[in-house]
Design a protein around this motif. Structure first.
Motif, PDB file in Angstrom:
ATOM      1  N   ALA A 225       0.855  -1.189   0.000  1.00  0.00           N
ATOM      2  CA  ALA A 225       0.000   0.000   0.000  1.00  0.00           C
ATOM      3  C   ALA A 225       0.883   1.228   0.000  1.00  0.00           C
ATOM      4  O   ALA A 225       1.787   1.360   0.836  1.00  0.00           O
ATOM      5  N   LEU A 226       0.647   2.120  -0.955  1.00  0.00           N
ATOM      6  CA  LEU A 226       1.411   3.360  -1.042  1.00  0.00           C
ATOM      7  C   LEU A 226       0.676   4.435  -0.234  1.00  0.00           C
ATOM      8  O   LEU A 226      -0.473   4.770  -0.550  1.00  0.00           O
ATOM      9  N   VAL A 227       1.331   4.934   0.805  1.00  0.00           N
ATOM     10  CA  VAL A 227       0.708   5.887   1.718  1.00  0.00           C
ATOM     11  C   VAL A 227       1.548   7.160   1.753  1.00  0.00           C
ATOM     12  O   VAL A 227       2.718   7.170   1.361  1.00  0.00           O
ATOM     13  N   GLY A 228       0.929   8.236   2.243  1.00  0.00           N
ATOM     14  CA  GLY A 228       1.642   9.498   2.359  1.00  0.00           C
ATOM     15  C   GLY A 228       0.676  10.666   2.339  1.00  0.00           C
ATOM     16  O   GLY A 228      -0.537  10.509   2.175  1.00  0.00           O
ATOM     17  N   PRO A 229       1.188  11.875   2.509  1.00  0.00           N
ATOM     18  CA  PRO A 229       0.336  13.069   2.516  1.00  0.00           C
ATOM     19  C   PRO A 229      -0.212  13.374   1.133  1.00  0.00           C
ATOM     20  O   PRO A 229       0.132  12.724   0.138  1.00  0.00           O
ATOM     21  N   THR A 230      -1.051  14.389   1.075  1.00  0.00           N
ATOM     22  CA  THR A 230      -1.677  14.749  -0.197  1.00  0.00           C
ATOM     23  C   THR A 230      -0.647  15.337  -1.156  1.00  0.00           C
ATOM     24  O   THR A 230       0.307  16.006  -0.754  1.00  0.00           O
ATOM     25  N   GLY A 231      -0.864  15.068  -2.458  1.00  0.00           N
ATOM     26  CA  GLY A 231      -0.044  15.680  -3.491  1.00  0.00           C
ATOM     27  C   GLY A 231       1.352  15.141  -3.623  1.00  0.00           C
ATOM     28  O   GLY A 231       2.196  15.756  -4.279  1.00  0.00           O
ATOM     29  N   VAL A 232       1.638  13.999  -3.002  1.00  0.00           N
ATOM     30  CA  VAL A 232       2.989  13.458  -3.066  1.00  0.00           C
ATOM     31  C   VAL A 232       3.190  12.559  -4.278  1.00  0.00           C
ATOM     32  O   VAL A 232       4.326  12.177  -4.584  1.00  0.00           O
ATOM     33  N   GLY A 233       2.116  12.189  -4.988  1.00  0.00           N
ATOM     34  CA  GLY A 233       2.229  11.372  -6.192  1.00  0.00           C
ATOM     35  C   GLY A 233       1.967   9.896  -5.977  1.00  0.00           C
ATOM     36  O   GLY A 233       2.596   9.062  -6.651  1.00  0.00           O
ATOM     37  N   GLU A 326      -4.124  -4.954  10.193  1.00  0.00           N
ATOM     38  CA  GLU A 326      -4.988  -6.128  10.376  1.00  0.00           C
ATOM     39  C   GLU A 326      -4.957  -7.065   9.184  1.00  0.00           C
ATOM     40  O   GLU A 326      -5.250  -8.253   9.319  1.00  0.00           O
ATOM     41  N   THR A 327      -4.619  -6.547   8.005  1.00  0.00           N
ATOM     42  CA  THR A 327      -4.650  -7.364   6.786  1.00  0.00           C
ATOM     43  C   THR A 327      -3.252  -7.761   6.309  1.00  0.00           C
ATOM     44  O   THR A 327      -3.114  -8.266   5.201  1.00  0.00           O
ATOM     45  N   ALA A 328      -2.223  -7.536   7.110  1.00  0.00           N
ATOM     46  CA  ALA A 328      -0.845  -7.930   6.773  1.00  0.00           C
ATOM     47  C   ALA A 328      -0.368  -7.303   5.468  1.00  0.00           C
ATOM     48  O   ALA A 328       0.321  -7.939   4.661  1.00  0.00           O
ATOM     49  N   VAL A 329      -0.740  -6.029   5.261  1.00  0.00           N
ATOM     50  CA  VAL A 329      -0.301  -5.291   4.080  1.00  0.00           C
ATOM     51  C   VAL A 329       0.966  -4.522   4.430  1.00  0.00           C
ATOM     52  O   VAL A 329       1.050  -3.887   5.483  1.00  0.00           O
ATOM     53  N   GLN A 330       1.959  -4.576   3.536  1.00  0.00           N
ATOM     54  CA  GLN A 330       3.182  -3.803   3.736  1.00  0.00           C
ATOM     55  C   GLN A 330       2.985  -2.395   3.179  1.00  0.00           C
ATOM     56  O   GLN A 330       2.530  -2.241   2.045  1.00  0.00           O
ATOM     57  N   ARG A 331       3.318  -1.406   3.992  1.00  0.00           N
ATOM     58  CA  ARG A 331       3.138  -0.023   3.572  1.00  0.00           C
ATOM     59  C   ARG A 331       4.463   0.570   3.105  1.00  0.00           C
ATOM     60  O   ARG A 331       5.512   0.305   3.685  1.00  0.00           O
ATOM     61  N   ILE A 332       4.389   1.391   2.066  1.00  0.00           N
ATOM     62  CA  ILE A 332       5.546   2.134   1.560  1.00  0.00           C
ATOM     63  C   ILE A 332       5.183   3.612   1.623  1.00  0.00           C
ATOM     64  O   ILE A 332       4.181   4.046   1.044  1.00  0.00           O
ATOM     65  N   LEU A 333       6.006   4.377   2.335  1.00  0.00           N
ATOM     66  CA  LEU A 333       5.737   5.792   2.564  1.00  0.00           C
ATOM     67  C   LEU A 333       6.389   6.629   1.473  1.00  0.00           C
ATOM     68  O   LEU A 333       7.589   6.506   1.214  1.00  0.00           O
ATOM     69  N   LEU A 334       5.595   7.495   0.845  1.00  0.00           N
ATOM     70  CA  LEU A 334       6.103   8.399  -0.183  1.00  0.00           C
ATOM     71  C   LEU A 334       6.420   9.746   0.451  1.00  0.00           C
ATOM     72  O   LEU A 334       5.569  10.341   1.139  1.00  0.00           O
ATOM     73  N   GLY A 353       5.497   2.631  11.754  1.00  0.00           N
ATOM     74  CA  GLY A 353       4.916   1.436  12.346  1.00  0.00           C
ATOM     75  C   GLY A 353       5.700   0.201  11.929  1.00  0.00           C
ATOM     76  O   GLY A 353       6.557   0.255  11.033  1.00  0.00           O
ATOM     77  N   PRO A 354       5.420  -0.935  12.554  1.00  0.00           N
ATOM     78  CA  PRO A 354       6.183  -2.142  12.235  1.00  0.00           C
ATOM     79  C   PRO A 354       5.959  -2.661  10.820  1.00  0.00           C
ATOM     80  O   PRO A 354       6.806  -3.377  10.279  1.00  0.00           O
ATOM     81  N   ASP A 355       4.813  -2.322  10.205  1.00  0.00           N
ATOM     82  CA  ASP A 355       4.532  -2.802   8.848  1.00  0.00           C
ATOM     83  C   ASP A 355       4.998  -1.823   7.779  1.00  0.00           C
ATOM     84  O   ASP A 355       4.669  -2.000   6.597  1.00  0.00           O
TER      85      ASP A 355
END
Length: 446
Positions: A225-233, A326-334, A353-355
């Motif tokens: 899952a690609l996460v991050g603030p608004t407008g980061v792409g 809860e769903t064991a998804v790995q997050r990548i922060l932009l 976080g740990p994930d």
């Protein structure tokens, strides 16, 4: 017998006057409240002793509400009431002489009147210093610290000129004072300026965590899952990763998922990329819907989730982190390379976080310096997976090139730059950041 009357403002003052006038063995015959204070009737002990022979004691009749007190500290004595009404002291003496044959009645001791001790004055509360005075004290403290920092910077420039010059270059480039101190902590004193800068760049290179060619997440596969603030792409980067995976593994091995139900047209933007790549796009609304969708896509090599952008201070960030955990998804922060260091620190703290599997730096083509963004990646020990330097899909997504990134991060500011420090300004900045939290400073530029 001479009965004396004493009037004073309080019982304590009246007893003191009786003692001074009639002696410490004076006998109190009565006391009562009177206008102006307390009235006490008393007689000297020698007058009482003259009323009866040595082998007898006269019965002294006093009203039921009166009492006898000795001021000498001996046991106080008093007689019970013998008549319904009080009589004057001479009548008492006459009655005693008229009945010499009566049996002596022992005098029962009665307690002295209770005098309450003086109460202590209430303690004064601590005075509250006005806010204006506190502000002036803080301002004076800052002035003193700045003067001391200037003296310390001048002394450091004389004793360690190479280290001081490299520190100035790091601050000019945009590194935080925190990381600059750590990079220079073990600098050999025998190096000149060029050798010192090369040595510091090597320390930063070893501290920067990146993936190699064999650890590309496109080859490893998984749910990200690609996460991050608004407008980061996030949406564009999701399409870039999907295109890389399609080129290597085929469209049938890739799936796209979006949770962005807030922005108008967000689904359509990702669906357009999906149609171009031949990849299905799934829309989920909540955690239960996400879990069901991921179960249906478990046979896919790679599943990429595009998320809604939100401020790092939004309470929904915590709910999003919990949903993916809860769903064991790995997050990548932009992280945008154009952001200030302190702002990027806030973003990392909110999404950490740990994930959290790592980070991707975006907008490298728009950033004047990479020092602030790499500073945050190094201090927070984030693994850098990719860098993005444009809008083209998938051409503008690259694995991190460490020499290129460090070259841009250590690039010194031009002489005419308004962001370049002068004189003792680096020392003042170091003084202001001393003892501050790690995330308090993020560099001057970027």
């Amino acid at each position: 017998m001479n009965v004396r009357k004493f009037i004073a403002a309080s019982a304590r003052d009246a007893l003191r006057t009786v003692k001074e006038t009639l002696g410490p063995d004076a006998i109190i015959l009565s006391n009562r409240s009177a206008p102006g204070g307390v009235e006490i009737m008393a007689v000297a002990a020698r007058d009482i002793g003259m009323l009866a022979p040595a082998n007898a004691r006269e019965e002294i009749v006093v009203p039921a509400d009166d009492y006898t007190v000795r001021l000498s500290g001996k046991a106080p004595v008093a007689t019970p009431a013998a008549a319904p009404a009080a009589r004057p002291a001479p009548a008492v003496a006459s009655a005693a002489r008229a009945t010499p044959a009566r049996t002596e009645v022992p005098l029962a001791p009665r307690p002295m009147p209770r005098v309450d001790p003086p109460q202590k004055a209430p303690e004064r509360e601590a005075e509250v210093v006005p806010m204006g005075v506190m502000d002036e004290i803080r301002a004076l403290r800052r002035i003193v610290e700045q003067h001391l920092a200037g003296f310390a910077w001048g002394e450091s420039a004389r004793s360690e000129p190479v280290k001081t010059e490299v520190l100035r270059q790091l601050l000019d480039a945009g590194f935080s004072p925190q990381l600059a101190r750590e990079l220079l902590a073990e600098l050999p004193p025998s190096y000149d300026a060029g050798q010192a800068l090369t040595w510091v760049r090597g320390v930063a290179d070893r501290a920067l965590l990146t993936i190699g060619d064999g650890a590309d997440i496109v080859d490893r596969g998984g749910v990200f899952a690609l996460v991050g603030p608004t407008g980061v792409g996030k949406t564009t980067t999701t399409a870039k990763l999907a295109a890389r995976c399609v080129l290597r593994h085929g469209a049938s091995r890739v799936a796209l998922v979006t949770t962005d139900g807030y922005r108008i047209g967000a689904h359509e933007q990702l669906r357009i990329y999906g149609r171009i790549l031949g990849v299905p796009v799934h829309v989920v609304k909540d955690a239960a819907d996400l879990k069901q969708t991921l179960n249906e896509l478990s046979h896919k090599h790679m599943v990429l989730i595009d998320t809604m952008g939100m401020s790092q201070r939004d309470r929904l960030v915590g709910e999003q982190v919990a949903m993916f955990a809860e769903t064991a998804v790995q997050r990548i922060l932009l992280l945008p390379a154009t952001g200030r260091g302190d702002t990027l620190d806030d973003v990392v703290r909110a999404y950490n976080g740990p994930d959290l599997a790592g980070s991707i730096l975006t907008k490298l083509d728009e950033a004047a310096s990479l020092a602030a963004s790499l500073d945050v990646v190094i201090r927070h020990r984030l693994c850098l997976h990719y860098v993005s330097n444009g809008q083209r899909v998938p051409e503008d997504l690259h694995l991190p090139n460490r020499p290129y990134l460090l070259h841009r991060a250590f690039k010194d500011a031009p002489e005419a730059s308004p962001h370049r420090f002068a004189g003792v300004e680096p020392g003042l900045m170091m003084a202001n950041s001393a003892g501050a939290p790690v995330a308090a400073s993020g560099g001057r530029r970027g």
